[in-house]
Design a protein around this motif. Structure first.
Motif, PDB file in Angstrom:
ATOM      1  N   PRO A 157       0.799  -1.234   0.000  1.00 47.06           N
ATOM      2  CA  PRO A 157       0.000   0.000   0.000  1.00 47.06           C
ATOM      3  C   PRO A 157       0.826   1.277   0.000  1.00 47.06           C
ATOM      4  O   PRO A 157       0.275   2.355  -0.194  1.00 47.06           O
ATOM      5  N   HIS A 158       2.144   1.170   0.225  1.00 44.87           N
ATOM      6  CA  HIS A 158       3.004   2.348   0.199  1.00 44.87           C
ATOM      7  C   HIS A 158       3.802   2.438  -1.100  1.00 44.87           C
ATOM      8  O   HIS A 158       4.755   3.211  -1.188  1.00 44.87           O
ATOM      9  N   GLY A 159       3.400   1.659  -2.096  1.00 42.86           N
ATOM     10  CA  GLY A 159       4.074   1.690  -3.384  1.00 42.86           C
ATOM     11  C   GLY A 159       4.919   0.447  -3.580  1.00 42.86           C
ATOM     12  O   GLY A 159       5.798   0.170  -2.763  1.00 42.86           O
ATOM     13  N   GLY A 160       4.639  -0.303  -4.641  1.00 45.05           N
ATOM     14  CA  GLY A 160       5.378  -1.539  -4.876  1.00 45.05           C
ATOM     15  C   GLY A 160       5.773  -1.699  -6.329  1.00 45.05           C
ATOM     16  O   GLY A 160       5.093  -2.390  -7.093  1.00 45.05           O
ATOM     17  N   GLY A 161       6.865  -1.027  -6.724  1.00 42.99           N
ATOM     18  CA  GLY A 161       7.377  -1.206  -8.070  1.00 42.99           C
ATOM     19  C   GLY A 161       8.102  -2.534  -8.213  1.00 42.99           C
ATOM     20  O   GLY A 161       8.331  -3.260  -7.243  1.00 42.99           O
ATOM     21  N   SER A 162       8.481  -2.854  -9.429  1.00 40.83           N
ATOM     22  CA  SER A 162       9.110  -4.151  -9.709  1.00 40.83           C
ATOM     23  C   SER A 162      10.392  -4.341  -8.902  1.00 40.83           C
ATOM     24  O   SER A 162      10.668  -5.439  -8.417  1.00 40.83           O
ATOM     25  N   THR A 176       2.816  -1.269 -21.952  1.00 39.16           N
ATOM     26  CA  THR A 176       3.814  -0.523 -21.182  1.00 39.16           C
ATOM     27  C   THR A 176       3.136   0.507 -20.291  1.00 39.16           C
ATOM     28  O   THR A 176       2.146   1.129 -20.665  1.00 39.16           O
ATOM     29  N   GLY A 177       3.678   0.679 -19.103  1.00 41.05           N
ATOM     30  CA  GLY A 177       3.141   1.683 -18.191  1.00 41.05           C
ATOM     31  C   GLY A 177       2.067   1.183 -17.254  1.00 41.05           C
ATOM     32  O   GLY A 177       1.546   1.951 -16.438  1.00 41.05           O
ATOM     33  N   ILE A 178       1.718  -0.114 -17.332  1.00 35.83           N
ATOM     34  CA  ILE A 178       0.654  -0.636 -16.471  1.00 35.83           C
ATOM     35  C   ILE A 178       1.037  -0.538 -14.995  1.00 35.83           C
ATOM     36  O   ILE A 178       0.181  -0.322 -14.131  1.00 35.83           O
ATOM     37  N   GLU A 179       2.326  -0.666 -14.687  1.00 38.33           N
ATOM     38  CA  GLU A 179       2.725  -0.686 -13.276  1.00 38.33           C
ATOM     39  C   GLU A 179       2.870   0.709 -12.657  1.00 38.33           C
ATOM     40  O   GLU A 179       3.168   0.845 -11.485  1.00 38.33           O
ATOM     41  N   ALA A 180       2.626   1.771 -13.453  1.00 39.21           N
ATOM     42  CA  ALA A 180       2.812   3.135 -12.941  1.00 39.21           C
ATOM     43  C   ALA A 180       1.948   3.405 -11.717  1.00 39.21           C
ATOM     44  O   ALA A 180       2.383   4.071 -10.765  1.00 39.21           O
ATOM     45  N   ILE A 181       0.725   2.891 -11.701  1.00 43.93           N
ATOM     46  CA  ILE A 181      -0.177   3.160 -10.576  1.00 43.93           C
ATOM     47  C   ILE A 181       0.304   2.443  -9.323  1.00 43.93           C
ATOM     48  O   ILE A 181       0.232   2.991  -8.208  1.00 43.93           O
ATOM     49  N   SER A 182       0.825   1.226  -9.463  1.00 47.52           N
ATOM     50  CA  SER A 182       1.320   0.508  -8.283  1.00 47.52           C
ATOM     51  C   SER A 182       2.534   1.201  -7.685  1.00 47.52           C
ATOM     52  O   SER A 182       2.799   1.075  -6.487  1.00 47.52           O
ATOM     53  N   ASN A 183       3.292   1.949  -8.497  1.00 48.73           N
ATOM     54  CA  ASN A 183       4.429   2.712  -7.978  1.00 48.73           C
ATOM     55  C   ASN A 183       3.983   3.927  -7.188  1.00 48.73           C
ATOM     56  O   ASN A 183       4.699   4.395  -6.297  1.00 48.73           O
ATOM     57  N   PHE A 195      12.130   7.022 -13.532  1.00 51.64           N
ATOM     58  CA  PHE A 195      13.530   6.635 -13.733  1.00 51.64           C
ATOM     59  C   PHE A 195      14.436   7.170 -12.621  1.00 51.64           C
ATOM     60  O   PHE A 195      15.202   6.402 -12.016  1.00 51.64           O
ATOM     61  N   PRO A 196      14.380   8.480 -12.285  1.00 56.38           N
ATOM     62  CA  PRO A 196      15.242   8.969 -11.196  1.00 56.38           C
ATOM     63  C   PRO A 196      14.921   8.322  -9.854  1.00 56.38           C
ATOM     64  O   PRO A 196      15.814   8.164  -9.017  1.00 56.38           O
ATOM     65  N   ARG A 197      13.646   7.944  -9.634  1.00 56.96           N
ATOM     66  CA  ARG A 197      13.292   7.326  -8.350  1.00 56.96           C
ATOM     67  C   ARG A 197      13.877   5.918  -8.247  1.00 56.96           C
ATOM     68  O   ARG A 197      14.293   5.497  -7.172  1.00 56.96           O
ATOM     69  N   VAL A 198      13.912   5.174  -9.350  1.00 58.31           N
ATOM     70  CA  VAL A 198      14.553   3.858  -9.322  1.00 58.31           C
ATOM     71  C   VAL A 198      16.041   4.016  -9.024  1.00 58.31           C
ATOM     72  O   VAL A 198      16.620   3.262  -8.226  1.00 58.31           O
ATOM     73  N   LEU A 199      16.682   5.008  -9.643  1.00 60.77           N
ATOM     74  CA  LEU A 199      18.093   5.268  -9.360  1.00 60.77           C
ATOM     75  C   LEU A 199      18.292   5.649  -7.895  1.00 60.77           C
ATOM     76  O   LEU A 199      19.282   5.259  -7.268  1.00 60.77           O
ATOM     77  N   PHE A 200      17.348   6.422  -7.347  1.00 57.08           N
ATOM     78  CA  PHE A 200      17.417   6.782  -5.929  1.00 57.08           C
ATOM     79  C   PHE A 200      17.357   5.536  -5.052  1.00 57.08           C
ATOM     80  O   PHE A 200      18.138   5.389  -4.098  1.00 57.08           O
ATOM     81  N   LEU A 201      16.444   4.620  -5.365  1.00 54.58           N
ATOM     82  CA  LEU A 201      16.331   3.387  -4.577  1.00 54.58           C
ATOM     83  C   LEU A 201      17.599   2.548  -4.688  1.00 54.58           C
ATOM     84  O   LEU A 201      18.064   1.963  -3.705  1.00 54.58           O
TER      85      LEU A 201
END
Length: 648
Positions: A66-71, A205-212, A297-303
């Protein structure tokens, strides 16, 4: 965000893929001639089923995270570090290609309406990427009606196109129009159909944007995110199926000079205002889809940087609260890819599918492990949905990798392998540095603000004195201002007043009054060495720590008390993870309050053996020197701590 705003903002990437997904499918099937095009409907139905399965899978991901779950997060949590890195590699490849493909497809929409611009698509596309770079560096965000309008305009345009086409087809009894004469260049077989399926699947493409972006929703965030995802999947299926149905009924085939959507718009609207509206809406929504990658993209790099798997410069926010370094890397990579492939969507699609479905596969596989471990309410149903999504995504990933290997998929696979190698070596280096910096209990204490002089070389040997707490007889530390409140955004240092020049009048050592200021990020051997050096000067010392949150500040304060608490400490909270601006602000405040002091800023510096390792460490001293140069009586120095492969 409200759902009515979140839907267009977060769905732009997925919905805009209708502009190139069906065309990518048809571009493969047309190689088989009329017989090949006959498979467009069954292949499209298979893709629709895949959309539904993956959409239902991500509904389970939103419920579990519930706090965001990207791949990257899901794969790392449930499958381990290497699968997480593979998912991150797929995501980053996806985001780079999202910019390149969206810009190229947008240029195709423009040149379909304005053919005279066809020779300049590469130059115009690079300029578009430059505009996206400039806008995002200035902190432009996807929010509000301004960013929602293009998506809603595109939805209206496609619905109008499909409705008009259905009405006209109904007048002739839904009899498909004949296609132009086609010459088959390949035989129709399983390989051709699978290639078409893999190409058409890029419409997902882009389906996972909402889960992020679950935390971006209004409460209850996860429930609103799931509802928005359901709306997005419904719209995506409707737009994709409607477009393919119109292609079938109108007898349209892909052409190099004009996109499939442009041909359908000409059939339905002629060349009037609705045609222009459709092409403009398509170009704008594709531009918005490209901008979506600038958030993710920058948020994945941040993680990755947070987990010591990317250079720590990607943790830093710029002056406009944007991850500036990640935005620059994305823009440069997307521009290089766009130019290398001459801005042609058809040549970029084979690279696209590999990264997208690698991330999908690992994310959904991670969710299968998650439900198997948790086994909470409805876990069997959720596991079934995620297992189906993982299996189908894996089928598309393998199919794209095999059937499109020679068309460019090899480059995406090579990029993933190279990413794994680089991030693994970065992690190994940071682990080695962490071991070298680790404090050892009962061997190091925080030194006092002054130290006892060393015994005379000719005097009898005596045990070395321990660092002692400050005594009343010690020279008192100057008063220092309290930590200034964290700024609402990092800001540049203000210009010094003209009267500061009069303060630089000390001509003899006795006239100079010192304060040593030691900024440290954590307690380790390098910071202890800087503190020991500061104390050795036998001048007042103040320690400054910049912390991103109150919780981190409290954690540091506990460590400080544990290791001695022998020096005055000030903590500045910087919620935007900026370091330089809060340091400058504090030093300026201190200088204004005590202009009689010469402030020596003493920084610990990690010195590494290999040149390429230097980019992995902060160059804070140089940035501070440049920023503080206008202020008088400020000295910036560094205390080196050498780290080699075998330790310090």
């Amino acid at each position: 965000m409200r759902k009515i705003v979140a839907l267009p903002v977060l769905s732009a990437d997925a919905l805009s893929s209708v502009a190139y997904g069906p065309e990518a499918l048809l571009a493969v099937l047309v190689l088989g001639g009329t017989a090949g095009l006959g498979y467009s409907v069954p292949v499209s139905l298979a893709i629709v089923f895949l959309m539904l399965a993956v959409g239902l899978s991500y509904r389970q991901t939103i419920r579990a995270y519930p706090h965001g779950g990207g791949s990257y997060i899901v794969a790392t949590d449930n499958l381990g570090r290497v699968p997480g890195l593979m998912a991150a590699a797929g995501l980053m490849t996806d985001y780079i290609l999202t910019v390149a493909v969206s810009v190229s497809s947008g240029m195709a929409a423009v040149t379909s309406a304005l053919p005279q611009l066809a020779d300049d698509v590469v130059l115009i596309g690079v300029l578009v990427i430059a505009v996206l770079l400039a806008g995002n560096l200035r902190g432009v965000r996807q929010a509000g009606a301004l960013f929602a309008a293009p998506t809603y305009a595109f939805i209206i345009a496609i619905f109008a196109l499909v409705a008009t086409g259905v009405y006209e087809a109904a007048g002739r009894g839904f009899e498909p129009l004949p296609t132009p004469p086609l010459h088959a260049t390949e035989g129709v077989g399983l390989l051709l159909v699978m290639r078409a399926f893999a190409s058409g699947s890029t419409a997902m493409t882009g389906i996972e944007a909402i889960s992020n972006a679950v935390p971006a929703f209004r409460p209850v965030a996860w429930r609103n995110a799931r509802t928005t995802l359901s709306w997005m999947i419904g719209l995506l299926i409707t737009l994709f199926a409607g477009t393919v149905a119109m292609v079938y009924l109108e007898g349209v085939v892909p052409r190099s000079q004009e996109t499939v959507l442009s041909q359908l718009a000409h059939h339905s609207f002629g060349s009037g205002g609705m045609y222009v509206f459709t092409q403009a809406a398509t170009a704008l929504v594709l531009l918005l889809a490209a901008n979506t990658a600038y958030n993710d993209f920058p948020r994945v790099l941040f993680l990755l940087a947070r987990d010591s798997q990317a250079p720590r410069i990607f943790l830093r926010l710029g002056d406009r609260l944007a991850f500036s370094n990640g935005i620059i890397v994305l823009s440069v990579a997307a521009a290089v890819v766009y130019v290398a492939f001459d801005g042609k969507t058809a040549t970029l699609i084979p690279l696209y599918a590999v990264g997208v479905f690698l991330a999908f596969t690992l994310s959904q596989s991670g969710m299968v492990v998650h439900w198997w471990r948790r086994r909470d309410r409805h876990w069997r149903k959720s596991l079934c949905f995620n297992a189906t999504g993982a299996l189908l995504s894996a089928v598309v990933f393998i199919t794209a990798g095999i059937t499109k290997f020679t068309e460019g998929a090899w480059l995406a696979i090579l990029a993933v392998a190279g990413f794994l190698l680089v991030t693994t070596r970065i992690r190994r280096h940071y682990d080695m540095v962490r071991r070298a910096l680790r404090l050892h209990p009962q061997t190091i204490e925080i030194p006092s603000r002054t130290i006892s002089p060393l015994p005379d070389a000719h005097a009898p040997a005596e045990p070395a004195p321990r660092a002692r707490p400050a005594q009343p007889s010690d020279r008192p530390a100057p008063s220092v201002p309290p930590a200034p409140p964290a700024p609402s955004a990092p800001s540049a240092p203000s210009a010094p007043s003209g009267g500061d020049q009069d303060a630089e009048s000390e001509d003899t050592p006795e006239e100079i009054r010192h304060l040593s200021l030691v900024p440290i990020d954590a307690l380790h051997q390098a910071s202890m060495r800087a503190l020991a050096y500061a104390a050795s000067l036998q001048q007042p010392v103040l320690v400054l720590h910049v912390s991103p949150s109150d919780e981190d500040a409290e954690c540091f304060r506990e460590s400080w008390h544990l290791w001695g608490d022998r020096l005055p400490l000030r903590i500045v909270i910087s919620p935007y993870r900026a370091v330089v601006a809060p340091l400058i602000s504090y030093i300026e405040s201190l200088h204004r309050q005590r202009p009689d002091l010469t402030i020596t800023v003493i920084l610990p510096e990690i010195v590494v053996r290999h040149r390429w390792h230097r980019v992995l460490h902060s160059h804070l001293a140089g940035r501070l020197r440049r920023a503080l140069r206008p202020l008088p009586k400020i000295v910036v120095t560094t205390v080196p701590f050498h780290v080699h492969d075998g330790g310090p």
